[in-house]
Motif scaffolding. Structure first.
Motif, PDB file in Angstrom:
ATOM      1  N   ALA A  98      -3.904  -4.787   4.739  1.00  0.00           N
ATOM      2  CA  ALA A  98      -4.811  -5.596   3.918  1.00  0.00           C
ATOM      3  C   ALA A  98      -4.458  -5.479   2.439  1.00  0.00           C
ATOM      4  O   ALA A  98      -4.583  -6.445   1.679  1.00  0.00           O
ATOM      5  N   ASP A  99      -3.976  -4.291   2.024  1.00  0.00           N
ATOM      6  CA  ASP A  99      -3.612  -4.092   0.619  1.00  0.00           C
ATOM      7  C   ASP A  99      -2.338  -4.846   0.248  1.00  0.00           C
ATOM      8  O   ASP A  99      -1.994  -4.934  -0.922  1.00  0.00           O
ATOM      9  N   LYS A 100      -1.603  -5.360   1.232  1.00  0.00           N
ATOM     10  CA  LYS A 100      -0.284  -5.937   0.963  1.00  0.00           C
ATOM     11  C   LYS A 100      -0.217  -7.443   1.150  1.00  0.00           C
ATOM     12  O   LYS A 100       0.815  -8.040   0.888  1.00  0.00           O
ATOM     13  N   VAL A 101      -1.251  -8.051   1.680  1.00  0.00           N
ATOM     14  CA  VAL A 101      -1.158  -9.481   1.977  1.00  0.00           C
ATOM     15  C   VAL A 101      -2.149 -10.287   1.140  1.00  0.00           C
ATOM     16  O   VAL A 101      -3.082  -9.733   0.558  1.00  0.00           O
ATOM     17  N   ASP A 102      -1.923 -11.594   1.098  1.00  0.00           N
ATOM     18  CA  ASP A 102      -2.739 -12.453   0.245  1.00  0.00           C
ATOM     19  C   ASP A 102      -3.925 -13.079   0.967  1.00  0.00           C
ATOM     20  O   ASP A 102      -4.756 -13.723   0.340  1.00  0.00           O
ATOM     21  N   CYS A 103      -3.977 -12.952   2.285  1.00  0.00           N
ATOM     22  CA  CYS A 103      -5.055 -13.612   3.015  1.00  0.00           C
ATOM     23  C   CYS A 103      -6.067 -12.580   3.512  1.00  0.00           C
ATOM     24  O   CYS A 103      -5.791 -11.383   3.514  1.00  0.00           O
ATOM     25  N   PRO A 104      -7.240 -13.043   3.947  1.00  0.00           N
ATOM     26  CA  PRO A 104      -8.228 -12.104   4.495  1.00  0.00           C
ATOM     27  C   PRO A 104      -7.699 -11.429   5.764  1.00  0.00           C
ATOM     28  O   PRO A 104      -6.961 -12.054   6.533  1.00  0.00           O
ATOM     29  N   VAL A 105      -8.054 -10.169   5.944  1.00  0.00           N
ATOM     30  CA  VAL A 105      -7.625  -9.400   7.103  1.00  0.00           C
ATOM     31  C   VAL A 105      -8.851  -8.908   7.869  1.00  0.00           C
ATOM     32  O   VAL A 105      -9.813  -8.425   7.277  1.00  0.00           O
ATOM     33  N   LEU A 106      -8.790  -9.080   9.176  1.00  0.00           N
ATOM     34  CA  LEU A 106      -9.887  -8.679  10.033  1.00  0.00           C
ATOM     35  C   LEU A 106      -9.397  -7.548  10.949  1.00  0.00           C
ATOM     36  O   LEU A 106      -8.398  -7.714  11.647  1.00  0.00           O
ATOM     37  N   ASN A 107     -10.068  -6.438  10.917  1.00  0.00           N
ATOM     38  CA  ASN A 107      -9.663  -5.287  11.727  1.00  0.00           C
ATOM     39  C   ASN A 107     -10.148  -5.458  13.164  1.00  0.00           C
ATOM     40  O   ASN A 107     -11.352  -5.510  13.420  1.00  0.00           O
ATOM     41  N   ALA A 108      -9.197  -5.515  14.089  1.00  0.00           N
ATOM     42  CA  ALA A 108      -9.566  -5.615  15.511  1.00  0.00           C
ATOM     43  C   ALA A 108      -9.400  -4.255  16.190  1.00  0.00           C
ATOM     44  O   ALA A 108      -9.244  -4.182  17.406  1.00  0.00           O
ATOM     45  N   GLY A 109      -9.440  -3.195  15.387  1.00  0.00           N
ATOM     46  CA  GLY A 109      -9.339  -1.841  15.926  1.00  0.00           C
ATOM     47  C   GLY A 109      -8.135  -1.113  15.363  1.00  0.00           C
ATOM     48  O   GLY A 109      -7.007  -1.544  15.587  1.00  0.00           O
ATOM     49  N   ASP A 110      -8.353  -0.021  14.621  1.00  0.00           N
ATOM     50  CA  ASP A 110      -7.244   0.784  14.101  1.00  0.00           C
ATOM     51  C   ASP A 110      -7.419   2.234  14.536  1.00  0.00           C
ATOM     52  O   ASP A 110      -8.328   2.931  14.113  1.00  0.00           O
ATOM     53  N   GLY A 111      -6.538   2.686  15.415  1.00  0.00           N
ATOM     54  CA  GLY A 111      -6.551   4.078  15.877  1.00  0.00           C
ATOM     55  C   GLY A 111      -7.923   4.465  16.392  1.00  0.00           C
ATOM     56  O   GLY A 111      -8.533   3.751  17.187  1.00  0.00           O
ATOM     57  N   ARG A 112      -8.398   5.614  15.920  1.00  0.00           N
ATOM     58  CA  ARG A 112      -9.738   6.031  16.281  1.00  0.00           C
ATOM     59  C   ARG A 112     -10.681   5.841  15.101  1.00  0.00           C
ATOM     60  O   ARG A 112     -11.701   6.493  14.997  1.00  0.00           O
ATOM     61  N   HIS A 113     -10.289   4.960  14.173  1.00  0.00           N
ATOM     62  CA  HIS A 113     -11.054   4.800  12.940  1.00  0.00           C
ATOM     63  C   HIS A 113     -12.221   3.824  13.098  1.00  0.00           C
ATOM     64  O   HIS A 113     -13.370   4.237  13.168  1.00  0.00           O
ATOM     65  N   GLU A 114     -11.924   2.496  13.180  1.00  0.00           N
ATOM     66  CA  GLU A 114     -13.013   1.521  13.229  1.00  0.00           C
ATOM     67  C   GLU A 114     -12.659   0.322  14.115  1.00  0.00           C
ATOM     68  O   GLU A 114     -11.485  -0.006  14.325  1.00  0.00           O
ATOM     69  N   HIS A 115     -13.685  -0.315  14.601  1.00  0.00           N
ATOM     70  CA  HIS A 115     -13.565  -1.555  15.369  1.00  0.00           C
ATOM     71  C   HIS A 115     -14.812  -2.359  15.023  1.00  0.00           C
ATOM     72  O   HIS A 115     -15.751  -2.439  15.809  1.00  0.00           O
TER      73      HIS A 115
END
Lengths: 407, 318
Positions: free
Chosen positions: B124-141
């Motif tokens: 998300a820090d590297k791209v110009d468009c909105p980013v939606l998290n569909a699950g990262d590791g054991r962090h968030e969904h």
């Protein structure tokens, strides 16, 4: 050739005094007040220190990379190079080569691998490596799981008069983890190990050191429980010393928030109560050494998800100012700080360096303890992976001499 | 009433962390309209027409990927799926390079799943468009937490004051973390239950009450949310065996009686029937499991819509 360092504030083992220091043929020949050194030789070159501090050059007990420029900027003249290199420092030829690559700007004291390939199974050729220039042996940034192997490493090194430099994390408890168990790791969803993984390792190695009579230097101690064990062992007369890096004195695990991989260290950052215990360990003398743990990593190793990023920070250029914060905050005096940065690590490594005394090599650091600046990873000599990026600090090396030769 | 973009000022949805309670409620309100629309035959809407949605899944997924794909298509977006198995990631390309490649293809919204905690934020820090998290590791969904919250709100009338028990492998669960954050933000009473080997350290610091005894945790529960236990964690590493896990933490009809008589049963899927949940419960009258799936599409439609409003120049959002 004679050099007279005049108008200096000399950082001596028992205090800071104004005076002059005389160097001849690369060694210190006189130290004292301007009056006691009145007979300056006519051919002497004079260095006017302008009232700034003249201290022994820093002896950095445990770096992972040879980085001459970062060391020069940081006032470091000698480094103990960890055996975790590619190839591993477990062979006399490799050790000898490592000892030479710093010349002429930096003394490199290779730490030979205690076991072959640092695998923790068979003893490495410690005596050959010693003859090739190794000042100590180390187990690397890992853990010898088998207590029998560790007992033999300690006994054998003891026979050779070599200190064993250890890394204190129980390998089983920390397997697959990248953080200290606690609120921060849980919120970030990072695999974490309890902080006692350190004390567990320290407890075993202290008992083995006591049993074998070997000298042990625990390179980084970062928790209250482990410091208590070391304090008690020192009282019993166990030949143990220990060290720390500035990160564990100034940061706690919440520095990992937002998955900042520059705060991915080994051992990992601890909670605030452990950080305070470390400051107390500095103040009461339980901790003997402050080292940089210099381990520069470029973006290809750090610009990754936290758990995939390499552990370690570039520390050589910030070791002095971050250590001077301990003086500013009243944890140690300036002369005691240089015991931690120079005299004690030199003693651990068996070097006749680290203090401004007659007969010692003229490894000198002239520095200003007041000049303010801001840490900027971008400007670092190699990689800028510092968790202190942007921090305003005070104190900077002005000039550095190794064996009387200015770098 | 706060108008337009002021009510949801976030560029990305990387987690529930950082969302205010009213912002979570806003996303749920937005999802409500799609719940009804999805039940009719005319499901189509064209608000995302001409926009490219890339679902970049670095970790295998069937249901979540399908749910995001359907959500995007119902809003008229051009949906492209990228699976790690087919991608250059296998060839050693770094995550950042992959992100920059996706960025250069001018995606209008990126939906990302990754096996490493923090990886989605890194992208998300590297791209110009909105980013939606569909699950990262054991962090968030986060969308799972939103669909769970929507299910509870619709079935129980409210979230505040509800006693929610989350049971299972909390240690490795991003679903649990996001749900804890959203449900506590919306003033539910959250109990978590697991053997200590599967309980995250210091979990009480997230304002939940930990239990190891499932029977005790279930007392008076309004909602029972079961988590999936991965097969490889049931063979002695974290718990001795599947049947011993069922003995202590399986949701059986008898055990469910300890909860309120009308308590809601939930599971993010896929289920291990006969292990963490019995079929009689999963298919029983108290189960909201298939409804969760339906809510998932609605919630994801709402998130895709809201996150692209700024770039689409929707009035009040530009």
């Amino acid at each position: 050739m004679t050099i007279a360092f005049t108008n200096a504030r000399l950082v001596l083992p028992d205090g800071v005094v104004p005076g002059t220091l005389l160097v001849r043929d690369g060694a210190i020949v006189a130290v004292g007040s301007a009056e006691t050194i009145s007979d300056l030789p006519a051919d002497a070159t004079t260095v006017d220190c302008g009232g700034k501090l003249l201290a022994p050059g820093i002896v950095d007990c445990g770096v992972f990379r040879v980085d001459r420029e970062a060391c020069r900027r940081g006032g470091i003249v000698r480094v103990a190079l960890m055996p975790d290199q590619s190839p591993v420092l477990d062979d006399p030829g490799i050790v000898q080569r490592a000892a030479l690559v710093g010349k002429p700007d930096l003394w490199i004291h290779p730490l030979a691998a205690a076991t072959r390939a640092l695998a923790g199974k068979e003893l490495a050729e410690m005596a050959f490596c010693q003859a090739a220039g190794a000042r100590a042996v180390a187990i690397g940034r890992r853990w010898i799981a088998d207590a029998q192997v560790m007992a033999r490493v300690l006994s054998y090194a003891h026979d050779l008069g070599l200190v064993v430099i250890t890394h204190a994390e129980d390998g089983g408890l920390v397997a697959g983890t990248v953080a200290t168990a606690g609120e921060t790791a849980t919120r970030l969803g990072l695999a974490a190990a309890p902080a006692i993984a350190e004390a567990l390792a320290v407890a075993r190695d202290l008992l083995l050191a006591e049993e074998t009579g070997a000298r042990v230097h625990i390179r980084q101690v970062t928790t209250a429980t482990a410091l208590d064990l070391i304090r008690a062992a020192k009282r019993r007369g166990v030949a143990v010393t220990c060290g720390i890096t500035p990160a564990h004195l100034h940061l706690s695990d919440n520095a990992m928030s937002d998955f900042r991989t520059f705060a991915h260290l080994s051992p990992p950052l601890r909670d605030e109560s452990d950080r305070r215990a470390c400051l107390a360990g500095i103040a009461d003398g339980t901790i003997d050494v402050i080292a940089s743990g210099h381990d520069p990593h470029g973006p290809e190793e750090k610009r990754l998800p936290f758990a995939d990023a390499a552990a370690g920070m570039a520390g050589a250029e910030t070791l002095l100012p971050l250590s001077l914060m301990l003086v500013r905050d009243g944890h140690v005096t300036l002369d005691r700080l240089f015991a931690l940065l120079a005299a004690n690590p030199a003693r651990v490594l068996g070097l006749d360096s680290g203090t401004l005394t007659r007969g010692s090599p003229a490894d000198l650091l002239l520095f200003d303890d007041r000049v303010p600046w801001q840490i900027d990873g971008e400007s670092f000599a190699s990689a800028g992976n510092t968790p202190f990026d942007g921090l305003p600090v005070q104190g900077r090396a002005l000039r550095v001499w190794k064996g009387g030769r200015e770098l | 009433m706060i108008a337009g973009g002021a009510v949801f000022p976030h560029r990305h949805l990387t987690g529930i962390e950082g969302l205010q309670p009213h912002e979570i409620a806003f996303l749920l309100d937005e999802a409500e309209r799609w719940v009804e629309a999805n039940r009719t035959h005319a499901k189509g809407d064209a608000r995302l027409a001409g926009l490219t949605q890339i679902n970049a899944f670095f970790e295998n997924s069937t249901r979540t990927l399908l749910s995001f794909e359907i959500a995007g298509k119902r809003l008229g977006a051009d949906v492209v799926n990228m699976h790690a198995a087919q991608s250059s990631v296998k060839k050693g390309e770094t995550l950042i390079d992959t992100a920059q490649t996706l960025n250069a293809m001018r995606a209008d919204i990126l939906v990302i799943r990754h096996m490493s905690s923090g990886a989605v934020k890194l992208i998300a820090d590297k791209v110009d468009c909105p980013v939606l998290n569909a699950g990262d590791g054991r962090h968030e969904h986060p969308t799972q937490a939103l669909l769970d919250a929507l299910t509870i709100r619709r079935r129980r009338g409210s979230i505040a004051g509800q006693r929610v028990v989350i049971c299972g492998d909390l240690l490795h669960s991003r679903v649990a973390r996001s749900n804890i954050l959203s449900l506590t933000a919306l003033a539910a009473e959250v109990r978590v239950c697991a053997p200590t080997t599967l309980m995250p350290p210091a979990i009480d610091r997230m304002f939940v009450t930990p239990f190891t005894d499932f029977d005790a945790a279930l007392e008076g529960a309004d909602v029972v949310m079961m988590l999936r236990l991965q097969n490889e964690r049931m063979d002695g590493g974290y718990v001795p065996s599947p049947r011993e896990f069922r003995l202590r933490y399986g949701l059986t009809p008898e055990r469910l009686k300890r909860a309120k008589p009308d308590a809601l049963v939930m599971h993010p899927g896929p289920m291990n029937r006969g292990i963490e949940i019995d079929s009689l419960v999963a298919d029983g009258p108290q189960s909201a499991i298939t409804e969760q799936v339906a809510m998932g599409v609605a919630v994801r439609m709402a998130c895709l819509d809201v996150l692209t409003r700024r770039d689409r120049g929707v009035e009040g959002w530009a």
